[in-house]
Design a protein around this motif. Structure first.
Motif, mmCIF file in Angstrom:
data_model
loop_
_atom_site.group_PDB
_atom_site.id
_atom_site.type_symbol
_atom_site.label_atom_id
_atom_site.label_comp_id
_atom_site.label_asym_id
_atom_site.label_seq_id
_atom_site.Cartn_x
_atom_site.Cartn_y
_atom_site.Cartn_z
ATOM 1 N N LEU A 149 23.960 68.058 25.983
ATOM 2 C CA LEU A 149 23.409 69.334 26.425
ATOM 3 C C LEU A 149 21.900 69.298 26.162
ATOM 4 N N PHE A 150 21.114 69.565 27.196
ATOM 5 C CA PHE A 150 19.653 69.573 27.057
ATOM 6 C C PHE A 150 19.097 70.964 27.348
ATOM 7 N N ILE A 151 18.118 71.358 26.544
ATOM 8 C CA ILE A 151 17.382 72.593 26.830
ATOM 9 C C ILE A 151 15.952 72.182 27.150
ATOM 10 N N LYS A 181 29.470 80.248 29.675
ATOM 11 C CA LYS A 181 29.232 79.389 30.842
ATOM 12 C C LYS A 181 29.360 77.908 30.454
ATOM 13 N N LEU A 182 28.815 77.568 29.306
ATOM 14 C CA LEU A 182 28.884 76.170 28.852
ATOM 15 C C LEU A 182 30.329 75.770 28.563
ATOM 16 N N TYR A 183 31.063 76.708 27.958
ATOM 17 C CA TYR A 183 32.463 76.444 27.629
ATOM 18 C C TYR A 183 33.258 76.177 28.917
ATOM 19 N N ASN A 184 33.043 77.061 29.915
ATOM 20 C CA ASN A 184 33.757 76.909 31.195
ATOM 21 C C ASN A 184 33.368 75.617 31.892
ATOM 22 N N ALA A 185 32.086 75.270 31.801
ATOM 23 C CA ALA A 185 31.609 74.037 32.452
ATOM 24 C C ALA A 185 32.335 72.825 31.866
ATOM 25 N N ARG A 186 32.440 72.800 30.535
ATOM 26 C CA ARG A 186 33.131 71.670 29.882
ATOM 27 C C ARG A 186 34.611 71.650 30.285
ATOM 28 N N ALA A 239 18.251 76.627 20.852
ATOM 29 C CA ALA A 239 19.145 75.577 20.330
ATOM 30 C C ALA A 239 19.807 76.057 19.034
ATOM 31 N N ALA A 240 19.025 76.710 18.177
ATOM 32 C CA ALA A 240 19.571 77.212 16.908
ATOM 33 C C ALA A 240 20.637 78.279 17.178
ATOM 34 N N LYS A 241 20.377 79.144 18.156
ATOM 35 C CA LYS A 241 21.352 80.210 18.469
ATOM 36 C C LYS A 241 22.640 79.627 19.034
ATOM 37 N N TYR A 292 27.312 74.472 19.411
ATOM 38 C CA TYR A 292 26.781 73.472 20.350
ATOM 39 C C TYR A 292 25.592 72.729 19.761
ATOM 40 N N GLU A 293 25.562 71.440 20.007
ATOM 41 C CA GLU A 293 24.410 70.603 19.617
ATOM 42 C C GLU A 293 23.581 70.383 20.873
ATOM 43 N N ALA A 294 22.313 70.780 20.842
ATOM 44 C CA ALA A 294 21.489 70.580 22.047
ATOM 45 C C ALA A 294 20.257 69.758 21.713
ATOM 46 N N ARG A 295 19.837 68.945 22.652
ATOM 47 C CA ARG A 295 18.551 68.257 22.548
ATOM 48 C C ARG A 295 17.514 69.151 23.227
ATOM 49 N N VAL A 296 16.296 69.153 22.662
ATOM 50 C CA VAL A 296 15.260 70.066 23.144
ATOM 51 C C VAL A 296 14.049 69.304 23.683
ATOM 52 N N THR A 297 13.558 69.721 24.840
ATOM 53 C CA THR A 297 12.299 69.171 25.362
ATOM 54 C C THR A 297 11.397 70.332 25.761
ATOM 55 N N VAL A 298 10.163 70.287 25.252
ATOM 56 C CA VAL A 298 9.180 71.316 25.629
ATOM 57 C C VAL A 298 8.159 70.636 26.538
ATOM 58 N N LEU A 299 8.107 71.053 27.798
ATOM 59 C CA LEU A 299 7.232 70.338 28.745
ATOM 60 C C LEU A 299 5.749 70.654 28.535
ATOM 61 N N GLY A 300 5.433 71.863 28.116
ATOM 62 C CA GLY A 300 4.057 72.209 27.751
ATOM 63 C C GLY A 300 3.031 72.005 28.847
ATOM 64 N N HIS A 301 1.818 71.649 28.420
ATOM 65 C CA HIS A 301 0.680 71.648 29.352
ATOM 66 C C HIS A 301 0.721 70.553 30.407
ATOM 67 N N ILE A 302 1.649 69.619 30.267
ATOM 68 C CA ILE A 302 1.786 68.600 31.315
ATOM 69 C C ILE A 302 2.016 69.289 32.671
#
Ligand SMILES: Nc1ncnc2c1ncn2[C@@H]1O[C@H](COP(=O)(O)OP(=O)(O)OP(=O)(O)O)[C@@H](O)[C@H]1O
Ligand SMILES: O=P(O)(O)OC[C@H]1O[C@](O)(CO)[C@@H](O)[C@@H]1O
Ligand SMILES: [Mg+2]
Length: 321
Positions: free
Chosen positions: A165-167, A206-211, A233-235, A242-252
């Protein structure tokens, strides 16, 4: 008053296509016999008379470049009435008869302040946020959507390989246009935007149903103004484990060459702004509605809130089952 010499500035967050707008406005103005001055670093540079002459040659080779050759700034000094009086003095000293301002809503409010003091201005909407009413799109939005989409597609590769799971956090302090466009185009499972209260329980469902339906990985797009990706992710962890990986795209998301769409839009808008000034119009912004160049009074930009597309949001919901 006959128009002889105009200024151009870029202000607020930079946006891909600002250079194309500066180039188009400069060349159209020169074509019509005007002299053009570039004001560097937005209102801050105006207060310091930080200017350069713009010629057909000096705006060559920039149509494809990201950022803004005029540089940009956020000016606290200019927000104060004394700053605006000072800016008006500088405009008079510079012998300018009109000013084109490329930027977002804040820049337009500043332009309006100058107009109210009697100075001819035209605003050109340039912001990746797309949060300006009176135009379907702002310069830079399409490029930012594509930049973010490129990143999200790469994340999808690794998310699907690892069943994760990615955020992904995208820009948008006050608006969810970028987030919702990226979510639809990337096929994300869920999007959170500042305009709609975040419902983490619904997201977990939604995530539960998706799985349950056999999905092995999921993508969530969150606009920075809705919640930070880390908090989300903490929530998710607290609410449903759920364990989620986090990416912040920022100023790119603010950089890079403008897409064909943005380079074209910027060229048309820069030209339209000069035409408007020559016709004696002022206190207005250029816009693009249904592909046509239009002009509106500047306050339309902030008084008429541009709504997120319900159609886009519900389509995203429907297509992510
Ligand atoms: N209410 C206002 N009155 C006068 N000037 C303003 C006002 N709001 C903003 N400005 C001026 O415009 C500048 C740019 O505004 P802001 O930082 O909000 O970015 P923007 O133009 O909305 O672009 P973006 O949202 O894409 O970063 C400000 O730094 C300030 O100098
Ligand atoms: O870090 P900065 O330059 O203040 O800009 C951040 C903000 O600018 C924007 O990108 C608009 O340009 C917003 O979406 C974002 O919150
Ligand atoms: Mg803004």
């Amino acid at each position: 008053m006959e128009l002889k010499r105009i200024g151009i500035l870029t202000s607020g967050g930079d946006a891909p296509g600002m250079n194309a707008a500066v180039r188009a406005a400069t060349r159209c103005a020169i074509y019509r016999g005007l002299e053009v001055i570039g004001i560097r670093r937005g209102f801050e540079g105006l207060l310091e008379s930080d200017v350069i002459p713009l010629t057909s040659r000096s705006v060559g080779g920039i149509i494809h470049r990201g950022g803004t050759i005029l540089r940009t700034a956020r000016s606290e000094r200019f927000k104060k009435p004394e700053g605006q009086v000072e800016a008006l003095d500088r405009l008079k000293e510079l012998d300018l008869d009109g000013l084109i301002l490329v930027g977002g809503e804040g820049t337009f409010k500043g332009a309006w302040a100058l107009y109210k003091k009697g100075f001819p201005v035209v605003g050109v909407p340039g912001t990746i946020d797309n949060d300006i009413a009176g135009t379907d799109v702002t310069i830079g939005f399409d490029t930012a959507v594509n930049t973010a989409l490129d990143a999200v597609r790469k994340l999808r590769d690794t998310a699907s390989s690892h069943d994760r799971l990615f955020i992904v956090e995208v820009m948008g302090r006050n608006s969810g246009f970028l987030a919702s466009a990226v979510a639809l185009a990337s096929g994300a499972e869920y999007v959170l935007v500042p305009e709609i209260p975040s419902d983490v329980e619904k997201l977990c469902e939604k995530l539960y149903n998706a799985r349950r339906q056999g999905k092995t990985h999921s993508l969530i797009i969150v606009a920075e103004g809705a919640m930070s990706a880390r908090d989300l992710a903490a929530k998710l962890k607290d609410t449903a484990g759920y364990e989620a990986r986090v990416t912040v795209l920022g100023h790119i998301q603010r950089g890079g060459s403008p897409t064909a769409f943005d380079a074209t839009l910027a060229s048309r808008m820069g030209a339209h702004a000069v035409k408007a000034l020559l016709e004696g119009q002022s206190g207005i912004m250029t816009g693009s509605l249904w592909g046509q160049m239009v002009a509106h009074p500047l306050p339309v930009a902030w008084e008429e809130k541009k709504p997120l597309s319900d159609e886009v949001l519900s389509l995203m919901e429907m297509l992510s089952i």
